[in-house]
Scaffold this active site. Structure first.
Site, mmCIF file in Angstrom:
data_model
loop_
_atom_site.group_PDB
_atom_site.id
_atom_site.type_symbol
_atom_site.label_atom_id
_atom_site.label_comp_id
_atom_site.label_asym_id
_atom_site.label_seq_id
_atom_site.Cartn_x
_atom_site.Cartn_y
_atom_site.Cartn_z
ATOM 1 N N ASN A 1 149.596 43.494 67.721
ATOM 2 C CA ASN A 1 150.172 42.515 67.278
ATOM 3 C C ASN A 1 149.457 41.327 66.785
ATOM 4 N N ASP B 1 154.268 44.119 69.559
ATOM 5 C CA ASP B 1 153.862 43.930 70.603
ATOM 6 C C ASP B 1 154.230 45.360 71.595
ATOM 7 N N ASN C 1 150.984 40.757 79.875
ATOM 8 C CA ASN C 1 150.897 41.470 78.488
ATOM 9 C C ASN C 1 150.215 42.886 79.058
ATOM 10 N N THR D 1 138.090 49.592 83.114
ATOM 11 C CA THR D 1 136.774 48.888 83.119
ATOM 12 C C THR D 1 136.054 49.159 84.330
ATOM 13 N N SER E 1 138.291 39.130 88.933
ATOM 14 C CA SER E 1 139.034 38.166 87.702
ATOM 15 C C SER E 1 140.463 38.356 87.734
ATOM 16 N N TYR F 1 142.118 38.978 84.897
ATOM 17 C CA TYR F 1 142.147 40.086 83.946
ATOM 18 C C TYR F 1 141.605 41.367 84.423
ATOM 19 N N HIS F 2 140.420 41.432 85.377
ATOM 20 C CA HIS F 2 140.053 42.749 86.040
ATOM 21 C C HIS F 2 140.993 43.264 86.948
ATOM 22 N N LYS G 1 143.540 45.274 85.134
ATOM 23 C CA LYS G 1 143.226 46.839 85.140
ATOM 24 C C LYS G 1 143.355 47.829 86.345
ATOM 25 N N VAL H 1 130.511 46.408 76.273
ATOM 26 C CA VAL H 1 130.080 46.878 75.025
ATOM 27 C C VAL H 1 129.414 45.825 74.236
ATOM 28 N N LEU I 1 125.484 40.315 76.425
ATOM 29 C CA LEU I 1 124.401 40.784 75.494
ATOM 30 C C LEU I 1 124.649 40.190 74.013
ATOM 31 N N ASN I 2 125.737 40.443 73.585
ATOM 32 C CA ASN I 2 126.237 39.898 72.238
ATOM 33 C C ASN I 2 126.022 38.289 72.305
ATOM 34 N N THR J 1 122.432 31.360 78.107
ATOM 35 C CA THR J 1 123.175 30.971 79.045
ATOM 36 C C THR J 1 123.449 32.133 80.111
HETATM 37 P P1 NAD Z 1 139.949 42.970 71.586
HETATM 38 O O1 NAD Z 1 140.509 41.472 72.176
HETATM 39 O O2 NAD Z 1 138.825 42.793 70.500
HETATM 40 O O3 NAD Z 1 140.944 44.013 71.055
HETATM 41 C C1 NAD Z 1 142.193 44.237 71.705
HETATM 42 C C2 NAD Z 1 143.098 44.242 70.745
HETATM 43 O O4 NAD Z 1 144.537 44.246 71.186
HETATM 44 C C3 NAD Z 1 143.533 43.029 69.674
HETATM 45 O O5 NAD Z 1 143.542 43.476 68.320
HETATM 46 C C4 NAD Z 1 144.804 42.575 70.052
HETATM 47 O O6 NAD Z 1 145.539 41.815 69.140
HETATM 48 C C5 NAD Z 1 145.797 43.716 70.576
HETATM 49 N N1 NAD Z 1 146.742 43.375 71.635
HETATM 50 C C6 NAD Z 1 146.220 42.732 72.940
HETATM 51 N N2 NAD Z 1 147.628 42.644 73.305
HETATM 52 C C7 NAD Z 1 148.425 43.401 72.801
HETATM 53 C C8 NAD Z 1 149.835 43.904 72.764
HETATM 54 N N3 NAD Z 1 150.646 43.379 74.099
HETATM 55 N N4 NAD Z 1 150.509 44.670 71.745
HETATM 56 C C9 NAD Z 1 149.902 44.890 70.825
HETATM 57 N N5 NAD Z 1 148.320 44.743 70.682
HETATM 58 C C10 NAD Z 1 147.912 43.952 71.688
HETATM 59 O O7 NAD Z 1 139.234 43.653 72.811
HETATM 60 P P2 NAD Z 1 138.174 44.601 72.838
HETATM 61 O O8 NAD Z 1 136.693 44.242 73.344
HETATM 62 O O9 NAD Z 1 138.321 45.527 71.654
HETATM 63 O O10 NAD Z 1 138.718 45.574 74.317
HETATM 64 C C11 NAD Z 1 139.569 46.650 74.080
HETATM 65 C C12 NAD Z 1 140.077 47.238 75.313
HETATM 66 O O11 NAD Z 1 138.629 47.787 75.923
HETATM 67 C C13 NAD Z 1 140.711 46.308 76.273
HETATM 68 O O12 NAD Z 1 141.451 46.998 76.958
HETATM 69 C C14 NAD Z 1 139.459 46.212 77.261
HETATM 70 O O13 NAD Z 1 139.964 45.406 78.607
HETATM 71 C C15 NAD Z 1 138.500 47.313 77.094
HETATM 72 N N6 NAD Z 1 137.211 46.723 77.301
HETATM 73 C C16 NAD Z 1 136.540 46.218 76.543
HETATM 74 C C17 NAD Z 1 135.073 45.992 76.852
HETATM 75 C C18 NAD Z 1 134.061 44.928 76.008
HETATM 76 O O14 NAD Z 1 133.036 44.890 76.252
HETATM 77 N N7 NAD Z 1 134.695 44.535 74.865
HETATM 78 C C19 NAD Z 1 134.255 46.493 77.998
HETATM 79 C C20 NAD Z 1 135.415 47.291 78.922
HETATM 80 C C21 NAD Z 1 136.641 47.424 78.759
HETATM 81 N N1 USQ Z 2 127.139 35.852 81.873
HETATM 82 C C1 USQ Z 2 126.121 35.136 81.707
HETATM 83 N N2 USQ Z 2 125.927 34.340 80.813
HETATM 84 C C2 USQ Z 2 127.117 34.651 79.676
HETATM 85 C C3 USQ Z 2 128.017 35.294 80.013
HETATM 86 C C4 USQ Z 2 128.191 36.243 80.834
HETATM 87 O O1 USQ Z 2 125.365 35.314 82.870
HETATM 88 O O2 USQ Z 2 126.751 33.698 78.859
HETATM 89 C C5 USQ Z 2 127.292 37.056 83.349
HETATM 90 C C6 USQ Z 2 128.735 36.875 83.916
HETATM 91 O O3 USQ Z 2 128.651 35.884 84.904
HETATM 92 C C7 USQ Z 2 128.963 38.138 84.579
HETATM 93 C C8 USQ Z 2 128.258 39.099 83.581
HETATM 94 O O4 USQ Z 2 127.341 38.379 82.710
HETATM 95 O O5 USQ Z 2 128.047 38.296 85.706
HETATM 96 C C9 USQ Z 2 129.292 39.903 82.694
HETATM 97 O O6 USQ Z 2 130.053 38.941 81.885
HETATM 98 P P1 USQ Z 2 130.497 39.273 80.584
HETATM 99 O O7 USQ Z 2 131.429 38.054 80.222
HETATM 100 O O8 USQ Z 2 129.789 39.828 79.544
HETATM 101 O O9 USQ Z 2 131.604 40.393 80.907
HETATM 102 P P2 USQ Z 2 132.941 40.435 81.781
HETATM 103 O O10 USQ Z 2 133.473 38.998 82.012
HETATM 104 O O11 USQ Z 2 132.790 41.432 82.943
HETATM 105 O O12 USQ Z 2 133.911 41.038 80.914
HETATM 106 C C10 USQ Z 2 133.449 42.210 79.704
HETATM 107 C C11 USQ Z 2 134.703 42.204 78.815
HETATM 108 C C12 USQ Z 2 135.857 42.804 79.527
HETATM 109 C C13 USQ Z 2 135.428 44.232 79.996
HETATM 110 C C14 USQ Z 2 134.155 43.914 80.936
HETATM 111 C C15 USQ Z 2 133.230 45.524 81.305
HETATM 112 O O13 USQ Z 2 135.205 40.923 78.267
HETATM 113 O O14 USQ Z 2 136.841 43.199 78.605
HETATM 114 O O15 USQ Z 2 136.463 44.840 80.948
HETATM 115 O O16 USQ Z 2 133.132 43.278 80.210
HETATM 116 S S1 USQ Z 2 132.788 45.043 82.917
HETATM 117 O O17 USQ Z 2 132.075 44.098 83.154
HETATM 118 O O18 USQ Z 2 132.016 46.499 83.405
HETATM 119 O O19 USQ Z 2 134.070 45.016 83.897
#
Ligand code: NAD
Ligand code: USQ
Length: 382
Positions: A32, A74, A118, A144, A179, A181-182, A185, A211, A239-240, A253
């Site tokens: 969406n 959506d 959502n 996650t 959180s 968010y978590h 999941k 990732v 990391l990113n 940070t």
């Molecule tokens: P992202 O926000 O870049 O991508 C999510 C996509 O889903 C977006 O393009 C958004 O527009 C779409 N979206 C969200 N809600 C929607 C809805 N209700 N209907 C249709 N589309 C919708 O996120 P990401 O980093 O690509 O993460 C993708 C998935 O992987 C997530 O579920 C996230 O929780 C999980 N995940 C991500 C990471 C990470 O480090 N990025 C780590 C672990 C798990």
């Molecule tokens: N952190 C720092 N400095 C920063 C950002 C984060 O020290 O600038 C710390 C946070 O306090 C935390 C850890 O790094 O302890 C991870 O934080 P993050 O923002 O990199 O990751 P998180 O909030 O856990 O969420 C991300 C994705 C989420 C995914 C999750 C995987 O946004 O979608 O589910 O990573 S996991 O962490 O394994 O649950």
């Protein structure tokens, strides 16, 4: 195989859709475009300039001859979702389409409610659509590693054998997420497990770690296919973020002591893990859980690595230990199992200096796009 990639415009979903298409699967994207709108809400952006979804898939077709259909809508709108199922008849449904930022979910009540609505209702709709329209379809759901939290025992893959008062059972692994968010999941995982039990749905919950990186073989084929990379204090991940901070001369940070440990994987492994899950589906009625990560590091270890690589590139980088905006354990035990994807053939791309150099080089090329005011964390858990 006919595969729907929901969330296929996002950071993980876009390269996964391309990878699956390149492997010969018939891919459709559902999104969406809300992630692009959250950038507008936060006055933020991706470090890399990203093309519209329309232009991305058009370029893919031009380069490879492969078509990726797109459905803009959506998951929370059930009529729309049913129509997607009718038109695509999916054999696998890869579900990335959620609000995925922990800080975003902690902004205030509205954002917590939005995140859970959502994510939880969208996922519930997917379960109903599978039941109603594609009962053989394999749900591949992105969970996650953060669902587990940081228990003082080893983290298993989804389940743990417990002995209590002389009796034993294999039970879902306890969840202690950090959180709203978590937590969404965790709620999804419970709903999927229940749906598998009562309706015989086949599902794989991919408990993914954080990732890093941005490129895959497919996204590198043309600038129009480039992936998004987040760096701000809301959507940027550890990391990113550090690499982009190093590129722009910002202090790294680290929150608190930086001793908190998390699981990580390269985006190149994300796309491969999803392929492996799709090509080795769960059995009917099975709720399968894979821990999808390749290595774990403390946040401080990552900052040290980035500082070293940045120095080699002639960049002067300091590490700032900020007051932790989150409520989370910093000094804790961490050991998690991740054997199931490897048993199915995953060959991990590990975090070498060369990998760090490559990502840093890419973000240096786009560093002028960084909006400096967005780098420091602005949301607290209190
Ligand atoms: P992202 O926000 O870049 O991508 C999510 C996509 O889903 C977006 O393009 C958004 O527009 C779409 N979206 C969200 N809600 C929607 C809805 N209700 N209907 C249709 N589309 C919708 O996120 P990401 O980093 O690509 O993460 C993708 C998935 O992987 C997530 O579920 C996230 O929780 C999980 N995940 C991500 C990471 C990470 O480090 N990025 C780590 C672990 C798990
Ligand atoms: N952190 C720092 N400095 C920063 C950002 C984060 O020290 O600038 C710390 C946070 O306090 C935390 C850890 O790094 O302890 C991870 O934080 P993050 O923002 O990199 O990751 P998180 O909030 O856990 O969420 C991300 C994705 C989420 C995914 C999750 C995987 O946004 O979608 O589910 O990573 S996991 O962490 O394994 O649950």
């Amino acid at each position: 195989m006919r595969i729907v990639v929901a969330g296929g415009d996002g950071f993980c979903g876009w390269p996964t859709a391309l990878h699956l298409s390149n492997q010969g699967h018939e891919v459709s994207i559902v999104d969406n475009l809300s992630r692009r709108k959250w950038d507008d809400e936060l006055h933020s952006n991706s470090v890399t300039p990203i093309a519209s979804l329309e232009d991305r898939v058009e370029k893919w077709k031009e380069l490879t001859g492969k078509e990726i259909k797109t459905f803009i809508g959506d998951l929370n709108h059930y009529d729309f979702l049913r129509e997607v199922f009718r038109q695509t008849e999916p054999e696998a449904f890869v579900h990335f389409a959620e609000q995925r930022s922990a800080p975003y979910s902690m902004i205030d009540r509205d954002h917590a409610v939005f995140t859970q609505q959502n994510n939880v209702i969208g996922n519930l709709n997917v379960l109903y659509a599978i039941k109603e329209l594609a009962p053989e379809c394999h749900l591949i759901k992105l969970g996650t590693m953060g669902e587990y939290g940081a228990p003082n025992i080893d983290i298993e893959e989804g389940y743990i054998e417990i002995e209590h008062n002389g009796r034993k059972d294999v039970l879902p692994y306890p969840k202690q997420p950090g959180s709203f968010y978590h937590l969404s999941k965790v709620h999804d995982s419970h709903n999927i497990m229940f749906a598998c039990k009562i309706w015989g749905i086949r599902a794989t919950d991919l408990n993914q770690g954080i990732v890093y990186g941005l490129h895959t073989n497919e996204t590198k084929m043309d600038p129009m296919l480039v992936n998004r990379v987040d760096y701000d204090g809301v959507f940027g991940t550890a990391l990113n973020r550090f690499l982009i901070q190093a590129a722009t001369g910002h202090d790294l940070t680290v929150y608190g002591s930086g001793k908190q440990t998390r699981s990580f994987l390269n985006i190149e492994d994300t796309v491969r893990c999803v392929q492996i899950a799709a090509e080795n589906p769960a059995d009917k009625g099975e709720f399968r859980v894979f821990n999808q990560f390749t290595e774990y590091f403390s946040v401080k270890e990552l900052a040290d690595k980035v500082q070293k690589i940045a120095k080699e590139k002639g960049l002067k980088t300091e590490i700032a230990y900020l007051e932790n905006p989150r409520i989370e354990p910093e000094d804790h035990y961490y050991h998690a199992v991740n054997t199931r994807l490897r048993e199915l053939g995953l060959e991990p791309h590990l975090l070498t200096d060369e990998v760090l150099h490559d990502i840093l080089q890419t973000v240096i090329e786009h560093k002028d796009r960084v909006i400096k005011e967005n780098v420091l964390p602005s949301i607290t858990w209190k």
